[in-house]
Motif scaffolding. Sequence first.
Motif, PDB file in Angstrom:
ATOM      1  N   GLN A 117       0.827  -1.217   0.000  1.00  0.00           N
ATOM      2  CA  GLN A 117       0.000   0.000   0.000  1.00  0.00           C
ATOM      3  C   GLN A 117       0.868   1.277   0.000  1.00  0.00           C
ATOM      4  N   VAL A 118       1.937   1.272   0.826  1.00  0.00           N
ATOM      5  CA  VAL A 118       2.775   2.470   0.936  1.00  0.00           C
ATOM      6  C   VAL A 118       3.567   2.727  -0.355  1.00  0.00           C
ATOM      7  N   GLU A 119       3.638   1.714  -1.197  1.00  0.00           N
ATOM      8  CA  GLU A 119       4.356   1.881  -2.469  1.00  0.00           C
ATOM      9  C   GLU A 119       3.404   2.243  -3.609  1.00  0.00           C
ATOM     10  N   SER A 120       2.198   2.654  -3.261  1.00  0.00           N
ATOM     11  CA  SER A 120       1.238   3.110  -4.271  1.00  0.00           C
ATOM     12  C   SER A 120       1.839   4.280  -5.034  1.00  0.00           C
ATOM     13  N   PHE A 121       1.464   4.410  -6.281  1.00  0.00           N
ATOM     14  CA  PHE A 121       2.029   5.506  -7.086  1.00  0.00           C
ATOM     15  C   PHE A 121       1.030   5.940  -8.147  1.00  0.00           C
ATOM     16  N   GLU A 122       1.333   7.076  -8.745  1.00  0.00           N
ATOM     17  CA  GLU A 122       0.494   7.588  -9.818  1.00  0.00           C
ATOM     18  C   GLU A 122       1.323   7.663 -11.084  1.00  0.00           C
ATOM     19  N   ALA A 123       0.685   7.508 -12.220  1.00  0.00           N
ATOM     20  CA  ALA A 123       1.437   7.519 -13.485  1.00  0.00           C
ATOM     21  C   ALA A 123       0.569   8.086 -14.593  1.00  0.00           C
ATOM     22  N   GLU A 124       1.254   8.670 -15.572  1.00  0.00           N
ATOM     23  CA  GLU A 124       0.557   9.162 -16.769  1.00  0.00           C
ATOM     24  C   GLU A 124       0.630   8.051 -17.810  1.00  0.00           C
ATOM     25  N   LEU A 125      -0.513   7.567 -18.242  1.00  0.00           N
ATOM     26  CA  LEU A 125      -0.530   6.448 -19.186  1.00  0.00           C
ATOM     27  C   LEU A 125      -0.935   6.901 -20.572  1.00  0.00           C
ATOM     28  N   HIS A 126      -0.298   6.293 -21.547  1.00  0.00           N
ATOM     29  CA  HIS A 126      -0.728   6.501 -22.933  1.00  0.00           C
ATOM     30  C   HIS A 126      -1.622   5.315 -23.292  1.00  0.00           C
ATOM     31  N   LEU A 127      -2.893   5.573 -23.506  1.00  0.00           N
ATOM     32  CA  LEU A 127      -3.847   4.500 -23.788  1.00  0.00           C
ATOM     33  C   LEU A 127      -4.442   4.716 -25.182  1.00  0.00           C
ATOM     34  N   PRO A 128      -3.830   4.095 -26.203  1.00  0.00           N
ATOM     35  CA  PRO A 128      -4.248   4.381 -27.586  1.00  0.00           C
ATOM     36  C   PRO A 128      -5.734   4.144 -27.846  1.00  0.00           C
ATOM     37  N   PHE A 129      -6.358   3.202 -27.122  1.00  0.00           N
ATOM     38  CA  PHE A 129      -7.769   2.916 -27.414  1.00  0.00           C
ATOM     39  C   PHE A 129      -8.677   4.111 -27.114  1.00  0.00           C
ATOM     40  N   LEU A 130      -8.200   5.047 -26.309  1.00  0.00           N
ATOM     41  CA  LEU A 130      -9.019   6.236 -26.023  1.00  0.00           C
ATOM     42  C   LEU A 130      -9.005   7.234 -27.177  1.00  0.00           C
ATOM     43  N   GLN A 131      -8.075   7.052 -28.096  1.00  0.00           N
ATOM     44  CA  GLN A 131      -7.934   7.947 -29.249  1.00  0.00           C
ATOM     45  C   GLN A 131      -7.879   9.399 -28.806  1.00  0.00           C
ATOM     46  N   ASP A 132      -7.029   9.615 -27.830  1.00  0.00           N
ATOM     47  CA  ASP A 132      -6.914  10.934 -27.229  1.00  0.00           C
ATOM     48  C   ASP A 132      -5.440  11.105 -26.849  1.00  0.00           C
ATOM     49  N   ALA A 133      -4.832  12.156 -27.341  1.00  0.00           N
ATOM     50  CA  ALA A 133      -3.395  12.342 -27.108  1.00  0.00           C
ATOM     51  C   ALA A 133      -3.074  12.637 -25.644  1.00  0.00           C
ATOM     52  N   HIS A 134      -4.075  13.110 -24.888  1.00  0.00           N
ATOM     53  CA  HIS A 134      -3.807  13.457 -23.487  1.00  0.00           C
ATOM     54  C   HIS A 134      -3.538  12.192 -22.676  1.00  0.00           C
ATOM     55  N   PRO A 135      -2.459  12.178 -21.910  1.00  0.00           N
ATOM     56  CA  PRO A 135      -2.212  10.991 -21.079  1.00  0.00           C
ATOM     57  C   PRO A 135      -3.317  10.814 -20.042  1.00  0.00           C
ATOM     58  N   PHE A 136      -3.457   9.586 -19.606  1.00  0.00           N
ATOM     59  CA  PHE A 136      -4.483   9.283 -18.595  1.00  0.00           C
ATOM     60  C   PHE A 136      -3.790   9.179 -17.244  1.00  0.00           C
ATOM     61  N   HIS A 137      -4.140  10.087 -16.348  1.00  0.00           N
ATOM     62  CA  HIS A 137      -3.541  10.082 -15.016  1.00  0.00           C
ATOM     63  C   HIS A 137      -4.151   8.925 -14.211  1.00  0.00           C
ATOM     64  N   SER A 138      -3.284   8.031 -13.733  1.00  0.00           N
ATOM     65  CA  SER A 138      -3.838   6.823 -13.116  1.00  0.00           C
ATOM     66  C   SER A 138      -3.184   6.543 -11.767  1.00  0.00           C
ATOM     67  N   VAL A 139      -3.899   5.774 -10.958  1.00  0.00           N
ATOM     68  CA  VAL A 139      -3.442   5.454  -9.614  1.00  0.00           C
ATOM     69  C   VAL A 139      -3.272   3.947  -9.502  1.00  0.00           C
ATOM     70  N   PHE A 140      -2.128   3.529  -8.980  1.00  0.00           N
ATOM     71  CA  PHE A 140      -1.850   2.103  -8.762  1.00  0.00           C
ATOM     72  C   PHE A 140      -1.737   1.862  -7.260  1.00  0.00           C
ATOM     73  N   ILE A 141      -2.623   1.042  -6.718  1.00  0.00           N
ATOM     74  CA  ILE A 141      -2.620   0.748  -5.280  1.00  0.00           C
ATOM     75  C   ILE A 141      -2.544  -0.770  -5.094  1.00  0.00           C
ATOM     76  N   ARG A 142      -1.443  -1.239  -4.586  1.00  0.00           N
ATOM     77  CA  ARG A 142      -1.234  -2.700  -4.470  1.00  0.00           C
ATOM     78  C   ARG A 142      -1.718  -3.390  -5.745  1.00  0.00           C
ATOM     79  N   ALA A 143      -1.276  -2.848  -6.849  1.00  0.00           N
ATOM     80  CA  ALA A 143      -1.873  -3.244  -8.135  1.00  0.00           C
ATOM     81  C   ALA A 143      -1.280  -4.537  -8.673  1.00  0.00           C
ATOM     82  N   PRO A 144      -2.094  -5.281  -9.392  1.00  0.00           N
ATOM     83  CA  PRO A 144      -1.581  -6.476 -10.078  1.00  0.00           C
ATOM     84  C   PRO A 144      -0.975  -6.098 -11.422  1.00  0.00           C
TER      85      PRO A 144
END
Length: 330
Positions: free
Chosen positions: A192-219
């Motif tokens: 949990q304490v190693e949770s982080f946020e990242a800007e993702l490039h998700l081509p399926f959204l067809q949108d140049a803006h990165p997707f700000h995302s949160v990873f919490i104990r993520a798989p």
Amino acid sequence: MTNLTVGVLALQGAFVEHLKLLRQAADDWLRQQHEPSTATATTTAPGSSPQGASPSSHASPHTDADRWNADADADADAHISIRKPNTDEERTTTTTDLTHFTFLEVRTPPELVRCDALILPGGESTSISLIAVRTGLLVPLREFVKVAQKPVWGTCAGLILLAESANETKATGQELIGGLDVRVQRNYFGRQVESFEAELHLPFLQDAHPFHSVFIRAPVVEKVLSPTTTPGSVPPPSGEDGAKQAPPRQSTKPPVEILGRLPGRAKSIRDKTTTAEDLGEDGDIIAVRQGNVFGTAFHPELTGDGRIHRWWLGEVMKAKVEQVSASRGV
Ligand SMILES: NC(=O)CC[C@H](N)C(=O)O
């Protein structure tokens, strides 16, 4: 009039946030919609107030976004348009080409039966599966995903539940729903304490803006597996006199598509100076889709960005349009 009910599994975790973003996604569509579709009539669709919020959840105050409507043309290219009703007459007029959305929390098999599509939220997959077993939801959930093959989206813990295989599960075992031919590794990105946020490039959204995302104990999706057979597939007839049998009939299950990667993260956790890009690696798989099943390792519902919800609702509407067309023999 097509009623389209989208459920969010509400046994544990961040289900209220998903309901909020589903409504926001619908509202975004409303704002973007300047040209009414050729199918005009519609009715109101007030969202029900979210109940039983998870500890980290806050139900959004109801706004105009909670009263909205969706029209889906059942034409060949599945054009989708949405707008609000203008007159009382429109509110009471219905046509078969319209879609009316309802969002609901799902805790019981009868609630699940009402749904055309379902979100499995993030939270704790071991708890969610345990509660699903105890409430008699596990088998209906498997049927929903694998037999009825309705659109399903799992986020974080939801992705784990939708995987056919998972590593680092509870020592006593953990029931999975399955549906995605992938092996996930739980808690891959740390505690949990190693949770982080990242800007993702998700081509399926067809949108140049990165997707700000949160990873919490993520798989992470550590492996794409060979496709399991679909429930509808049947074995070939047995050979005579012990003759060698043909291999099982080809599964019609679609391949797993990789829809998103997180570059550099895996290596940078272990080695703070080298990124995966430096090493020429593709990065960790954090978004996949296989037919009706979509999974993300991160939490789009926690950053207030409704773009993935909007995209997914569009996919749900397309699936419904195809189903309606097929049932009409179009
Ligand atoms: N944020 C999350 O959904 C965490 C998932 C959690 N690691 C699990 O195994 O369920």
